[in-house]
Design a protein around this motif. Structure first.
Motif, PDB file in Angstrom:
ATOM      1  N   TYR A   7      -1.003  -7.374   6.037  1.00  0.00           N
ATOM      2  CA  TYR A   7      -0.518  -8.661   6.528  1.00  0.00           C
ATOM      3  C   TYR A   7      -1.003  -9.883   5.761  1.00  0.00           C
ATOM      4  CZ  TYR A   7       1.195  -5.954  10.483  1.00  0.00           C
ATOM      5  OH  TYR A   7       1.847  -5.048  11.270  1.00  0.00           O
ATOM      6  N   GLN A   8      -2.290  -9.907   5.409  1.00  0.00           N
ATOM      7  CA  GLN A   8      -2.708 -11.157   4.767  1.00  0.00           C
ATOM      8  C   GLN A   8      -2.108 -11.296   3.381  1.00  0.00           C
ATOM      9  OE1 GLN A   8      -6.646 -12.135   4.279  1.00  0.00           O
ATOM     10  NE2 GLN A   8      -7.208 -10.543   2.835  1.00  0.00           N
ATOM     11  N   LYS A  64      -8.388 -14.889  19.835  1.00  0.00           N
ATOM     12  CA  LYS A  64      -7.675 -14.840  18.569  1.00  0.00           C
ATOM     13  C   LYS A  64      -8.659 -14.435  17.492  1.00  0.00           C
ATOM     14  CE  LYS A  64      -4.148 -16.801  15.806  1.00  0.00           C
ATOM     15  NZ  LYS A  64      -3.855 -15.471  15.272  1.00  0.00           N
ATOM     16  N   GLU A  71       1.878  -0.232  20.527  1.00  0.00           N
ATOM     17  CA  GLU A  71       2.181  -1.453  19.775  1.00  0.00           C
ATOM     18  C   GLU A  71       1.320  -1.551  18.505  1.00  0.00           C
ATOM     19  OE1 GLU A  71       4.566  -3.694  20.536  1.00  0.00           O
ATOM     20  OE2 GLU A  71       3.935  -4.850  18.795  1.00  0.00           O
ATOM     21  N   PRO A  72       1.965  -1.597  17.339  1.00  0.00           N
ATOM     22  CA  PRO A  72       1.185  -1.729  16.107  1.00  0.00           C
ATOM     23  C   PRO A  72       0.518  -3.108  16.014  1.00  0.00           C
ATOM     24  CG  PRO A  72       3.496  -1.197  15.636  1.00  0.00           C
ATOM     25  CD  PRO A  72       3.409  -1.552  17.090  1.00  0.00           C
ATOM     26  N   LEU A  73      -0.550  -3.188  15.239  1.00  0.00           N
ATOM     27  CA  LEU A  73      -1.104  -4.492  14.884  1.00  0.00           C
ATOM     28  C   LEU A  73       0.019  -5.302  14.249  1.00  0.00           C
ATOM     29  CD1 LEU A  73      -4.048  -5.948  14.441  1.00  0.00           C
ATOM     30  CD2 LEU A  73      -3.560  -5.447  12.043  1.00  0.00           C
ATOM     31  N   ARG A  74       0.138  -6.551  14.635  1.00  0.00           N
ATOM     32  CA  ARG A  74       1.170  -7.433  14.077  1.00  0.00           C
ATOM     33  C   ARG A  74       0.523  -8.500  13.200  1.00  0.00           C
ATOM     34  NH1 ARG A  74       6.350  -5.281  15.002  1.00  0.00           N
ATOM     35  NH2 ARG A  74       6.222  -4.103  16.939  1.00  0.00           N
ATOM     36  N   ILE A  75       1.342  -9.131  12.374  1.00  0.00           N
ATOM     37  CA  ILE A  75       0.812 -10.127  11.438  1.00  0.00           C
ATOM     38  C   ILE A  75       0.097 -11.253  12.181  1.00  0.00           C
ATOM     39  CG2 ILE A  75       2.966 -11.488  11.263  1.00  0.00           C
ATOM     40  CD1 ILE A  75       2.335 -11.785   8.229  1.00  0.00           C
ATOM     41  N   SER A  76       0.603 -11.592  13.364  1.00  0.00           N
ATOM     42  CA  SER A  76       0.020 -12.705  14.114  1.00  0.00           C
ATOM     43  C   SER A  76      -1.288 -12.322  14.807  1.00  0.00           C
ATOM     44  CB  SER A  76       1.029 -13.181  15.159  1.00  0.00           C
ATOM     45  OG  SER A  76       1.497 -12.076  15.902  1.00  0.00           O
ATOM     46  N   GLU A  87      -9.077  -4.216   3.739  1.00  0.00           N
ATOM     47  CA  GLU A  87      -8.186  -5.015   4.595  1.00  0.00           C
ATOM     48  C   GLU A  87      -7.394  -4.094   5.533  1.00  0.00           C
ATOM     49  OE1 GLU A  87      -7.584  -8.047   0.812  1.00  0.00           O
ATOM     50  OE2 GLU A  87      -5.815  -7.066   1.644  1.00  0.00           O
ATOM     51  N   GLY A  88      -6.827  -3.040   4.945  1.00  0.00           N
ATOM     52  CA  GLY A  88      -6.018  -2.126   5.741  1.00  0.00           C
ATOM     53  C   GLY A  88      -6.850  -1.354   6.751  1.00  0.00           C
ATOM     54  N   GLY A 139      -7.663  -3.598   9.660  1.00  0.00           N
ATOM     55  CA  GLY A 139      -6.493  -3.766  10.527  1.00  0.00           C
ATOM     56  C   GLY A 139      -6.235  -2.526  11.372  1.00  0.00           C
ATOM     57  N   TYR A 140      -6.424  -1.368  10.758  1.00  0.00           N
ATOM     58  CA  TYR A 140      -6.181  -0.107  11.483  1.00  0.00           C
ATOM     59  C   TYR A 140      -7.180   0.052  12.633  1.00  0.00           C
ATOM     60  CZ  TYR A 140      -4.227   4.647  11.717  1.00  0.00           C
ATOM     61  OH  TYR A 140      -3.565   5.790  12.099  1.00  0.00           O
ATOM     62  N   TRP A 155       6.676 -11.562  12.688  1.00  0.00           N
ATOM     63  CA  TRP A 155       6.033 -10.803  13.762  1.00  0.00           C
ATOM     64  C   TRP A 155       6.646  -9.415  13.958  1.00  0.00           C
ATOM     65  CZ3 TRP A 155       7.430  -8.428  18.277  1.00  0.00           C
ATOM     66  CH2 TRP A 155       6.384  -8.077  19.128  1.00  0.00           C
ATOM     67  N   ILE A 212      -8.810 -12.054   5.919  1.00  0.00           N
ATOM     68  CA  ILE A 212      -9.859 -11.049   5.676  1.00  0.00           C
ATOM     69  C   ILE A 212     -10.416 -11.303   4.276  1.00  0.00           C
ATOM     70  CG2 ILE A 212     -10.412  -8.594   5.488  1.00  0.00           C
ATOM     71  CD1 ILE A 212      -7.988  -8.002   7.270  1.00  0.00           C
ATOM     72  N   GLN A 246       0.882  -1.176   0.000  1.00  0.00           N
ATOM     73  CA  GLN A 246       0.000   0.000   0.000  1.00  0.00           C
ATOM     74  C   GLN A 246       0.914   1.218   0.000  1.00  0.00           C
ATOM     75  OE1 GLN A 246      -3.514  -0.119   2.548  1.00  0.00           O
ATOM     76  NE2 GLN A 246      -3.725  -2.304   2.189  1.00  0.00           N
ATOM     77  N   ARG A 295       1.938  -0.555   9.083  1.00  0.00           N
ATOM     78  CA  ARG A 295       0.847   0.291   9.583  1.00  0.00           C
ATOM     79  C   ARG A 295      -0.332   0.283   8.621  1.00  0.00           C
ATOM     80  NH1 ARG A 295       0.066   1.172  14.359  1.00  0.00           N
ATOM     81  NH2 ARG A 295      -0.752   3.263  14.050  1.00  0.00           N
ATOM     82  N   CYS A 296      -0.104  -0.051   7.353  1.00  0.00           N
ATOM     83  CA  CYS A 296      -1.207  -0.162   6.404  1.00  0.00           C
ATOM     84  C   CYS A 296      -1.905  -1.515   6.534  1.00  0.00           C
ATOM     85  CB  CYS A 296      -0.719   0.021   4.976  1.00  0.00           C
ATOM     86  SG  CYS A 296       0.060   1.618   4.684  1.00  0.00           S
ATOM     87  N   ALA A 297      -1.371  -2.396   7.394  1.00  0.00           N
ATOM     88  CA  ALA A 297      -1.977  -3.707   7.644  1.00  0.00           C
ATOM     89  C   ALA A 297      -2.121  -4.540   6.367  1.00  0.00           C
ATOM     90  CB  ALA A 297      -3.312  -3.560   8.372  1.00  0.00           C
ATOM     91  N   ASP A 303       3.690 -16.214  10.452  1.00  0.00           N
ATOM     92  CA  ASP A 303       3.332 -15.268  11.519  1.00  0.00           C
ATOM     93  C   ASP A 303       4.444 -15.181  12.567  1.00  0.00           C
ATOM     94  OD1 ASP A 303       0.989 -14.950  10.201  1.00  0.00           O
ATOM     95  OD2 ASP A 303      -0.321 -15.551  11.845  1.00  0.00           O
ATOM     96  N   ARG A 350       1.397 -12.642   3.939  1.00  0.00           N
ATOM     97  CA  ARG A 350       1.308 -14.099   4.160  1.00  0.00           C
ATOM     98  C   ARG A 350       1.142 -14.815   2.821  1.00  0.00           C
ATOM     99  NH1 ARG A 350      -3.159 -13.910   7.738  1.00  0.00           N
ATOM    100  NH2 ARG A 350      -2.018 -13.234   9.571  1.00  0.00           N
ATOM    101  N   ALA A 360       6.430  -4.595  11.332  1.00  0.00           N
ATOM    102  CA  ALA A 360       5.131  -3.932  11.405  1.00  0.00           C
ATOM    103  C   ALA A 360       4.758  -3.349  10.051  1.00  0.00           C
ATOM    104  CB  ALA A 360       5.179  -2.817  12.448  1.00  0.00           C
ATOM    105  N   ILE A 403      -4.005 -11.075  13.398  1.00  0.00           N
ATOM    106  CA  ILE A 403      -5.231 -11.090  12.599  1.00  0.00           C
ATOM    107  C   ILE A 403      -5.155 -12.151  11.502  1.00  0.00           C
ATOM    108  CG2 ILE A 403      -4.427  -9.186  11.104  1.00  0.00           C
ATOM    109  CD1 ILE A 403      -7.443  -8.173  11.322  1.00  0.00           C
ATOM    110  N   GLY A 404      -6.230 -12.915  11.392  1.00  0.00           N
ATOM    111  CA  GLY A 404      -6.286 -13.987  10.390  1.00  0.00           C
ATOM    112  C   GLY A 404      -6.734 -13.458   9.037  1.00  0.00           C
TER     113      GLY A 404
END
Ligand code: FES
Ligand code: FES
Lengths: 154, 726
Positions: free
Chosen positions: A138-139, B610, B665-670, B634-635, B638-639, A129, B675, A97, A134-136, A125, A142, A132, B672-673
């Motif tokens: 993550y999926q 979880k 602490e930011p959201l971490r990959i672990s 998705e973002g 997560g935000y 870990w 989306i 992003q 911030r735009c999330a 994960d 993965r 980070a 959130i499953g």
């Protein structure tokens, strides 16, 4: 003091005071801006580079500890087998992003795939870990790692 | 990577020799065209070598307008996405304004696509018509017999690349009203395979963010700041930094709000900033603690509201609730939140040989720093220019009404002889402790239900810190004393609730307050959707059915909100979670888009929760780039979830308690499953996507936790309530 570095396969000498983080030598002295500053305290992963093939946080790696080591940054990933596969997967899945964390994500992802060519979601994960986003994204990170694993297997 | 290189090639060649056709839109909305590069405000520029460049008026913080706006031009010109490049527009509030904001160039309120959709298509269509006209003239035929596809004009037995007609086309006037493509002809708009144009560069380290700008001979500046807001610098002793290699100087800023520390490198500036000592005047400094802020808000909720937001008969509503069979009551509290974009704030300022002050920045509202810098230096508006570069996230932070960090750069620059560019750099600590936060807010709601479980009264009070009062936006967005940003998403909800009152009371600010991804909806959606859930459970009615009972109207507001709610329920298999899981749901309209989300969790608050899966349904009108819309959902999810799980900014005697990511602490990959995002097919005009994914996420999670455990979380963050996240 003068410090000799081997960066992306090239020998370099830089002037830096002991205690200077590798991150700032790469960015401010060598003007290679692909490696990012996000926190400075090893808690975001944006500054991840490889030291002798292992991901490290360059914001917490002193320059004297990097002397003589093989340092690899995002700029060299296109020529790296696993790096190129990860980059290709990232484009296919449009992982990015804002993109600011992604150099670090890719450097960590390459570290993971180097030691574990077929990681499970849980293994991803656990390994990722500390990076980070911030735009999330993550999926997609993965999915991108799993896609890169497929590309490398093919 | 090859894609990227060739695009770069396009941009470069567009700037090189040869004829050019530029098409733009004048301030009055009329299309204009020229064969001269000196038309400085094009929307699309076409070179005789066939290169096409979209000029993007919105900045890119990851939300995708560089791809989206370029797609609109490419669609109308019949190009493929690798036949077009893009460049960011210069700062010009007359031509590149956000048409929804008036004469101001700005990206915010999730409006980039909404205000550009017709404009950029018209520019692309005008260019296409002019090129076809030129080809028709050359071939002695009618333009209507020709078409432009994949960069080639063909028809009437001829075929040639569009570049051949650029010079001739540039002689025509722009058509007043060029025909736009019918949606049935779209090849790029709505195509899920269109990839981001910035994807490759952001994956290989070549993308240039503001932080990566290195001007020849530049200095780095960092600002030493007081611990408390509104303290001022009296004196600075820089002797401690004298031995730091690369340290240049330390001087008090003209407004005394801090001390500018100049150095040759970022690391030297960081060290020097720690090494100097500054004496601060704390006479007017902020001294309140978070507990004081919370007490003020809770007291305000217990008093009669200052403003009657929906001009309700408050006594009648109260009587309706008091007389109800069942009354559900809850008081909510939302703490201060920082935006914490991944790229710390920074910008570079310099003076050109022509005496222009040039700012390199990735900011949301260029018009604000543009005007502020011109005023500060006493220069006419056109003697300041802004070069927009990529921003590493923003979430509202790079849009302060005071142009905070840009003015710091300007002030620091004014302390120098202006011979060297100054790159102002913030650290993460500067970012988290800067005092620009999502305001602290409180809500107190009483809902009355009759014997059938139907709502008979909804009494709703809001209290907290205004974002817009005292800013240039007050005139536009504060009416009759009511800051719209404090109440949006409540009184104007599509729910048809009988007998509802909404009251507002402002409480004093201990810090600056700023819009934060989704603004007021960050708290109002939580309150509306948790209350709906509590009411549904008290009534013994399924939460989806219960909500649908208040969305029976046939206006778009009700049908579209009900539409996403039904779609998400179907896709998430609502009501039938897998063994060991619990679901929570929320739906909210914001920025003219409708979003519903189901959060599925496992575990319990004590043993660890979880987040296994989030299902989302969004109706944002025509989906210009479906994959970017999915990414924004998705973002946004997560935000919303990350902050509400465990983040807050707190103050002790006016001093911010948090320093860096370890305590924010930011959201971490672990965390959130998976989306899963579903987009409602639509022919309506496109609406926002950057923010609307955020509001429903936290209440859906809260409702899932309540389903799993009966724990109702009314004070955020969630982990302050004894919830443990696995
Ligand atoms: S900058 Fe090194 S981990 Fe954040
Ligand atoms: S893509 Fe923006 S921080 Fe990761």
């Amino acid at each position: 003091m003068a410090i000799s570095l081997k960066l992306n396969g090239k020998d370099q000498t830089v002037e830096a005071e002991p205690g200077t983080p590798l991150l700032w030598v790469i960015r401010d002295e060598l003007k290679m801006t692909g490696t990012k500053f996000g926190c400075g305290v090893a808690s975001c992963g944006a500054c991840t580079v490889h030291l002798n093939g292992e991901p490290v946080r360059s914001c917490q790696t002193y320059i004297e500890d990097a002397e003589g080591a093989e340092i690899t940054t995002i700029e060299a990933m296109g020529d790296h087998k696993i790096g190129a596969a990860v980059q290709q997967a990232w484009i296919e899945l449009d992982v990015v992003q804002c993109g600011y964390c992604q150099s670090g994500q890719i450097m960590s992802a390459v570290g993971l795939l180097t030691e574990n060519p077929k990681p499970s979601a849980q293994e991803i994960d656990d390994y990722m870990w500390g990076n980070a986003c911030r735009c999330a994204t993550y999926q997609r990170i993965r999915a991108g790692i799993q896609r890169a694993s497929e590309i490398l297997e093919a | 990577m090859t894609i990227n290189t060739s695009r770069r090639g396009f941009l470069k060649s567009a700037a090189a020799a040869g004829a050019v056709l530029v098409v733009g839109v004048r301030p009055d909305g009329a299309l204009a065209a020229s064969g001269s590069r000196s038309m400085l405000t094009p929307f699309v520029q076409i070179g005789s070598d066939g290169s096409v460049t979209a000029i993007v008026k919105h900045f890119e913080m990851g939300q995708g307008p560089s791809t989206g706006l370029t797609t609109l031009i490419a669609e109308e010109m019949g190009l493929t996405m690798d036949q077009i490049g893009y460049d960011f527009a210069p700062s010009d509030p007359q031509v590149y304004n956000n048409t929804l904001f008036g004469p101001m160039q700005g990206t915010g309120g999730s409006t980039a696509m909404a205000n550009s959709f017709l404009q950029y298509r018209q520019a692309g269509a005008a260019a296409r018509e002019m090129l076809l006209q030129a080809a028709a003239q050359a071939w002695g035929t009618e333009a209507s017999a020709l078409s432009l596809q994949d960069g080639v004009i063909s028809g009437a037995g001829n075929s040639a690349p569009l570049g051949e007609f650029v010079e001739a086309a540039a002689q025509f006037d722009a058509p007043a009203d060029p025909p736009l493509k019918d949606p049935s002809e779209f090849r790029l708009i709505g195509n899920p395979d269109v990839r981001r144009l910035d994807g490759a560069a952001k994956g290989n380290g070549s993308a240039m963010f503001a932080m990566d700008i290195v001007r020849p001979n530049q200095m780095i500046a960092m600002i030493a700041r007081p611990e408390q807001q509104r303290a001022t610098a009296i004196s600075v002793d820089a002797s401690g930094a004298a031995d730091i290699k690369g340290f240049i100087d330390a001087q008090i800023l003209p407004n005394a709000a801090g001390v500018a520390v100049f150095a040759e490198t970022t690391w030297a500036a960081m060290q020097a900033r720690d090494a100097i000592s500054v004496e601060w005047d704390t006479t007017n400094a902020e001294t309140r603690s978070s507990s004081d802020i919370e007490a003020e808000i809770r007291a305000a909720l217990d008093a009669e509201p200052t403003y009657n937001v929906n001009e309700a008969d408050m006594d009648a509503v109260r009587a309706a609730v008091d007389g109800a069979e069942t009354v559900i009551e809850e008081t909510f509290y939302f703490p201060l939140l920082a935006h914490a974009p991944m790229e710390p704030l920074n910008c570079t300022i310099e003076e050109t040989a022509e005496g222009v002050i040039l700012l390199h920045d990735g900011c949301q509202f260029p018009t604000i720093p543009h005007g502020a810098i011109a005023e500060f230096f006493g220069l006419p508006f056109d003697k300041v220019q802004i070069k927009t570069v990529l921003a590493g996230g923003s979430f509202g932070r790079r849009a302060t009404p005071q142009a905070d960090y840009q003015m710091e750069a300007a002030m620091a620059f004014s302390l120098t002889d202006r011979s060297r560019p100054v790159h102002l750099v913030w650290s993460r600590e500067d970012d988290l402790r800067s005092g620009q936060y999502r305001p602290a807010m409180g809500h107190k709601v009483r809902v009355g239900l009759d014997t059938s479980g139907a709502i008979v009264g909804w009494e709703h009070r809001i209290a907290g810190q205004s974002i817009l009062k005292g800013t240039p936006f007050e005139a536009m967005l504060v009416q009759n004393g009511i800051d719209f940003a404090s109440v949006e998403g409540t009184f104007d909800s599509p729910y048809q609730i009988p007998s509802a009152s909404f009251g507002l009371t402002d409480t004093p600010k201990a810090t600056s307050t700023l819009w934060w991804r989704a603004v007021g909806h960050t708290h109002t959606a939580y309150v509306m959707e948790v209350m709906m859930d509590m009411a549904a459970r008290a009534a013994g009615i399924d939460p989806v059915e219960f909500r649908l009972a208040y969305l029976t109207g046939d206006e778009a507001d009700q049908t579209r909100k009900a539409g996403v709610l039904k779609l998400v329920a179907e896709k998430a298999n609502w009501g039938n979670p897998p063994e060991g899981r619990s679901q929570g749901i929320a739906v909210h309209k914001s920025f003219n888009s409708y979003v519903a989300e189901v959060v599925e969790i496992s575990g319990t608050p004590e043993d660890g929760i979880k987040i296994e899966k989030v299902t989302c349904a969004v109706d944002c009108g025509i989906a210009v780039n479906p994959d970017i819309i999915k990414a924004q959902m998705e973002g946004g999810i997560g935000y919303g979830i990350g902050h509400n799980m465990r983040d807050q900014i707190t103050l002790t005697n006016g001093v911010v308690d948090q320093f860096n990511f370890p305590d924010y602490e930011p959201l971490r990959i672990s965390d959130i499953g998976e989306i899963e995002v579903h987009i409602v097919p639509s022919a309506e005009a496109p609406t926002g996507v950057g923010e609307p994914g955020t509001p429903p996420a936290a209440p859906a999670l809260a409702n899932a936790i309540a389903a799993a455990s009966d724990l109702r979380i009314a004070s955020l963050p969630m982990d302050d309530n004894g919830v443990f996240f696995a």
